[in-house]
Design an enzyme around this catalytic site. Structure first.
Site, PDB file in Angstrom:
ATOM      1  N   PHE A 111       0.811  -1.230   0.000  1.00 40.15           N
ATOM      2  CA  PHE A 111       0.000   0.000   0.000  1.00 40.15           C
ATOM      3  C   PHE A 111       0.836   1.268   0.000  1.00 40.15           C
ATOM      4  O   PHE A 111       0.360   2.335  -0.386  1.00 40.15           O
ATOM      5  CB  PHE A 111      -0.968  -0.011   1.192  1.00 40.15           C
ATOM      6  N   LYS A 112       2.095   1.149   0.407  1.00 45.70           N
ATOM      7  CA  LYS A 112       2.943   2.335   0.490  1.00 45.70           C
ATOM      8  C   LYS A 112       3.088   3.018  -0.868  1.00 45.70           C
ATOM      9  O   LYS A 112       3.342   4.215  -0.938  1.00 45.70           O
ATOM     10  CB  LYS A 112       4.333   1.948   0.988  1.00 45.70           C
ATOM     11  N   ASP A 113       2.982   2.240  -1.958  1.00 43.45           N
ATOM     12  CA  ASP A 113       3.160   2.830  -3.285  1.00 43.45           C
ATOM     13  C   ASP A 113       2.130   3.933  -3.558  1.00 43.45           C
ATOM     14  O   ASP A 113       2.400   4.854  -4.321  1.00 43.45           O
ATOM     15  CB  ASP A 113       3.015   1.754  -4.371  1.00 43.45           C
ATOM     16  N   LEU A 116       3.757   6.845  -1.963  1.00 43.95           N
ATOM     17  CA  LEU A 116       5.173   7.096  -2.256  1.00 43.95           C
ATOM     18  C   LEU A 116       5.479   7.273  -3.738  1.00 43.95           C
ATOM     19  O   LEU A 116       6.480   7.902  -4.083  1.00 43.95           O
ATOM     20  CB  LEU A 116       6.037   6.015  -1.615  1.00 43.95           C
TER      21      LEU A 116
END
Ligand SMILES: Cc1ncc(COP(=O)(O)O)c(C=O)c1O
Ligand SMILES: N[C@@H](CCOP(=O)(O)O)C(=O)O
Length: 462
Positions: A111-113, A116
């Site tokens: 999910f960080k994408d 980020l």
């Protein structure tokens, strides 16, 4: 819109300065001075928007014209063009009461994408516009690091150094970070836990002279841009369900470690999204679940679990929540954080605990329960959950009442955590991007993790 510090000692600042400041210069965390309040009419208008259109609307509220709309649109479009699913963050129905919000269709399968990819492009934009140097320093329990590196690798004017806990991330996470050959990337593998890595970077950021001299920037959820970008998918998921005729009592269950993701949901709710319940799911590192259920915030013993990215004791964004809980009283937050530093615990009064329990329900999922959930959903529904997502699903099974609909946030692709999944004799085929990592050479420096040693590494690298 201005940004202020949870500790009240920083002059209100604009969006780009807030992004560049990262950790507030007084050691606190930045939050929006006021949260936009969305009318029912606005929410209705947003309901038909694509992910990119929605992200543009949400970001516009926070960017305050510091970035021309056409530029912001390009940043958004570029950021989400790297996702493998046309809906960016689709919802998948598991059964009558449970949907999974798939947040893992970005380049590093976590999910960080979502935030980020955007923040990487934003840093690049700011660097070009202001001709400024961007030296990123981050800490990771596995996913933020890979995703941040992917967001800026090879980008001109940017260097990135990531600290991860030595041998405490999954094999795929380690490979994703350490097989990158771009010369603007440095991986430091710290003998210690994620909490050690996070403490080190916060202490280095808090040394304001050092931070300014070396142009240090944050990509962790220390950076308010991360949280704001993560609010978008709460809206989008809610609208996807509403468009299916499902608009009553929608709750979100969020696997939680550093408290960033669920805090983004809390902000979406405070802005007017009618979320029914926010379910906070932890693994055996359950400081936050204990806080919600008992009102005591106190780290326990570190536990290595099957969901290593949530092996976190000290949750960075807890301070942001405290700020809201105490009605924006920065002096009280400052003294509570000082008390936490000195005594290692914070206790809140009974009437505030009631408020916390109105804001969140919480459940701590043990290792066995995590694997049982993976196995059960695989056998019953043919759907493979990653161990972090499984914590969210297990908590929802425990806490959602009959007739309620829960959206469980699926924060990572199961291929990232095959070690855990194999324990239940479930085999999976890696996506080709992940399979390819196993043939590449790795680059990382193992360090003992004193601040001085990390500083030395940074000075050589930056
Ligand atoms: C896969 C995964 N799930 C859940 C979490 C917990 O999210 P947060 O730290 O925002 O609470 C993390 C780490 O942040 C993660 O990497
Ligand atoms: N689980 C995270 C920990 C860092 O969280 P962040 O949201 O503050 O970046 C990770 O994968 O690194």
């Amino acid at each position: 819109m201005k940004y202020i510090s949870t500790r009240g000692q920083v002059a209100p600042t604009g969006f780009i300065d807030a992004i560049l400041m990262g950790l507030a210069d007084d050691g606190g965390l930045l939050v929006p001075e006021q949260l936009p309040q969305l009318s029912e009419e606005t929410l209705k208008q947003w309901q038909q928007l694509s992910y990119q259109e929605l992200a543009l609307e949400v970001f516009s509220l926070f960017v305050n014209n510091e970035i021309p709309r056409a530029d912001l649109k390009k940043l958004v479009d570029d950021s989400y063009s790297t996702f493998r699913h046309e809906d960016v963050t689709p919802v998948h129905q598991i059964n009558e009461g449970l949907y999974v919000l798939e947040l893992f269709h970005g380049p590093t399968f976590a999910f960080k994408d979502v935030a980020l990819q955007f923040l990487g492009n934003l840093y690049s934009y700011i660097s070009r516009k202001n001709n400024s140097i961007i030296h990123i320093l981050g800490a990771t329990s596995g996913d933020t690091g890979a995703s941040a590196i992917e967001g800026v690798r090879g980008k001109e004017g940017i260097r990135i150094c990531i600290l991860h806990p030595h041998q405490k991330v999954s094999k795929v996470q380690e490979l994703q970070m350490t097989t990158v050959s771009d010369t603007n990337v440095l991986n430091l593998s710290v003998e210690g836990t994620f909490d050690d890595c996070q403490r080190i970077i916060k202490e280095l950021f808090a040394d304001v002279d050092f931070k300014h001299q070396y142009h240090l920037r944050a990509i962790n959820s220390i950076n308010i841009a991360r949280i704001l970008a993560q609010t978008v998918y709460y809206f989008y998921a809610y609208f996807q369900l509403a468009n299916k005729g499902q608009a009553e009592k929608i709750s979100f269950s969020v696997p939680t470690g550093n408290f960033g993701d669920i805090f983004a949901g809390y902000l979406a709710q405070q802005m007017g999204l009618p979320i029914h319940k926010l379910i906070l799911a932890t693994n055996e590192n359950n400081i936050l679940a204990r806080f919600v259920n008992e009102g005591l915030y106190q780290p326990g013993d570190f536990r290595g679990t099957y969901s290593p990215s949530m092996d976190i004791q000290v949750a960075s964004n807890f301070e942001r929540y405290l700020f809201y809980l105490y009605g924006g009283d920065a002096a009280t937050v400052t003294s509570l954080m000082a008390q936490f530093k000195a005594e290692g615990r914070i206790v809140i009064p009974e009437q505030l605990l009631k408020r916390v329990q109105a804001d969140f329900s919480a459940y701590s999922v043990d290792n066995e329960d995590c694997l049982n959930t993976i196995q059960e959903y695989h056998e019953k529904y043919g759907y493979l959950l990653d161990p972090h997502t499984a914590c969210g699903v297990a908590a929802s099974d425990k806490l959602a009442a009959d007739g309620e609909v829960t959206v469980a946030l699926s924060t990572a692709h199961p291929a990232k955590f095959d070690e855990s999944i194999r324990l239940r004799n479930i085999s999976q085929t890696y996506p080709e991007q992940i399979q390819a990592l196993f043939d590449k050479p790795q680059n990382q420096i193992v360090v003992d993790g004193t601040n001085e040693e990390i500083k030395k590494q940074l000075l050589t690298f930056f």
